[in-house]
Design an enzyme around this catalytic site. Structure first.
Site, PDB file in Angstrom:
ATOM      1  N   CYS A   1       0.835  -1.206   0.000  1.00 27.83           N
ATOM      2  CA  CYS A   1       0.000   0.000   0.000  1.00 27.83           C
ATOM      3  C   CYS A   1       0.867   1.253   0.000  1.00 27.83           C
ATOM      4  O   CYS A   1       1.412   1.640   1.041  1.00 27.83           O
ATOM      5  CB  CYS A   1      -0.926  -0.017   1.213  1.00 27.83           C
ATOM      6  SG  CYS A   1      -1.940   1.467   1.324  1.00 27.83           S
TER       7      CYS A   1
ATOM      8  N   CYS B   1      -0.353   4.107   2.208  1.00 31.38           N
ATOM      9  CA  CYS B   1      -0.104   3.901   3.635  1.00 31.38           C
ATOM     10  C   CYS B   1       1.369   4.133   3.977  1.00 31.38           C
ATOM     11  O   CYS B   1       1.681   4.759   4.983  1.00 31.38           O
ATOM     12  CB  CYS B   1      -0.433   2.464   4.059  1.00 31.38           C
ATOM     13  SG  CYS B   1      -1.932   1.799   3.364  1.00 31.38           S
ATOM     14  N   ASP B   2       2.270   3.613   3.167  1.00 31.31           N
ATOM     15  CA  ASP B   2       3.676   3.537   3.572  1.00 31.31           C
ATOM     16  C   ASP B   2       4.632   4.399   2.753  1.00 31.31           C
ATOM     17  O   ASP B   2       5.814   4.483   3.081  1.00 31.31           O
ATOM     18  CB  ASP B   2       4.150   2.069   3.503  1.00 31.31           C
ATOM     19  CG  ASP B   2       3.364   1.194   4.474  1.00 31.31           C
ATOM     20  OD1 ASP B   2       3.028   1.684   5.560  1.00 31.31           O
ATOM     21  OD2 ASP B   2       3.073   0.030   4.131  1.00 31.31           O
TER      22      ASP B   2
END
Ligand code: NDP
Length: 313
Positions: free
Chosen positions: A135, A138-139
């Site tokens: 993701c 997300c990261d």
């Protein structure tokens, strides 16, 4: 054992727990079955920095624990167990738990999520949380001014590569064919991005690094006479080869799209069966964020509440 409930929620990610918060506050006395991975996909991420309300960030498992406590505070009955079969042709609906017993429910909210596909190489597990991610939203933040690789040639891979190019200094796309599968506009976007280098006809053999990912072992033109091994240095390795919606038990019961996501009647969470609602990634191939999943969990609980009240149940 058979028991009847007014609102049964299947799945315990942000969508399921949010549905439980809203349903319990509306006195629907919801029962939620957590499924195979209590807390859902977020329990496999480290820091969550983009969920509003946590200015300092929070770990995925802690955030899911907060969601759960908030649902329990209003009386949601959260249970361990996995839905293994459903019968939506009858009213109340029937849901089998752990192949052992059946629950009857006036309404069912499905929040079983989706699972990111991985290549299946051992290094993905070895470097989990140490440079391997599925993701970018997300990261990606952890790779500012660093070098990353994205595997895949579809719309997700192009989107993730484009997103990462706004943070990282260099983005490689590792594409197994000699062309991209993505839509034309997404292809043009990555081709015209000076930070993105597309490695066509490359397959991943493994990852290397002492304390986390430092690079990828690749093979170019696998199986051809001019096959060649190549290493690239990167700090992050992002999988973008698709997701599996967790809908196996709903096949033949609900309308699914060609990939298997549950079809909902936009803008509601109504599925093709009255009294059955879908929220979160199980019905969303596009956004797949905790905050969007939570939003649809709220909508599903409100849809269920309206249905129960209209039917006098
Ligand atoms: P896709 O199935 O479209 O693409 C997957 C990509 O990963 C393909 O390039 C595929 O290669 C590659 N791949 C699959 N398995 C492997 C493997 N083992 N090793 C290497 N590469 C692999 O998935 P997406 O998640 O990209 O998209 C899913 C759906 O969602 C699509 O319909 C897409 O259009 C849609 N979507 C739309 C977006 C938008 O409109 N903004 C954004 C994101 C998704 P190959 O081509 O060789 O099979």
């Amino acid at each position: 054992m058979s028991k009847k409930v007014r609102c049964l929620i299947i799945g315990s990610g942000p969508a399921g727990y949010t549905a439980a918060i809203y349903a319990s506050r509306a006195n629907l006395e919801p029962v939620l079955y957590e499924g195979m991975q209590p807390g859902g996909q977020l329990t496999t991420t480290t820091e969550v920095e983009n969920f509003p309300g946590y200015p300092e960030g929070i770990t995925g498992p802690e955030m899911m624990e907060d969601f759960k406590k908030q649902a329990q505070r209003y009386g949601a009955d959260i249970r361990m167990g996995r839905a293994t079969a459903v019968d939506f042709s009858v009213s109340p609906k029937k849901v089998t738990i752990d192949n052992e017993f059946e629950i009857e429910a006036d309404t069912v909210i499905i929040s079983t999520g989706a699972t990111a596909k991985y290549l299946g190489i051992p290094d993905e597990t070895k470097y989990a949380g140490q440079g391997v991610s599925a993701c970018a939203t997300c990261d990606g933040f952890f790779y500012r001014n660093k070098s990353v690789a994205v595997v895949g040639g579809g719309d997700t891979a192009c989107e993730e590569a484009t997103y990462l190019s706004g943070l990282a200094s260099k983005v490689y796309m590792i594409v197994r064919k000699d062309h991209l599968r993505a839509s034309q506009i997404m292809q043009e976007r990555v081709m015209n991005n000076p930070k993105i280098e597309i490695l066509f006809e490359h397959n991943t053999l493994g990852l290397f690094g002492e304390n986390g990912v430092e690079g990828v072992h690749l093979v170019k033109r696998l199986g051809e006479p001019d096959e060649e091994k190549v290493d690239i240095a990167v700090d992050g390795f992002f999988l973008a080869i698709g997701h599996h919606p967790n809908t196996d038990i709903f096949k033949g019961q609900l309308e699914l799209d060609s990939v298997g996501y549950i079809e909902t009647k936009h803008p509601s969470t109504h599925t093709s069966v009255e009294g059955v609602y879908a929220s979160g990634d199980v019905a969303d191939s596009l956004y797949r964020q905790a905050v969007t999943a939570a939003g649809t969990g709220c909508r599903a609980a409100m849809d269920a509440e309206r249905y129960l009240s209209e039917k006098g149940l």
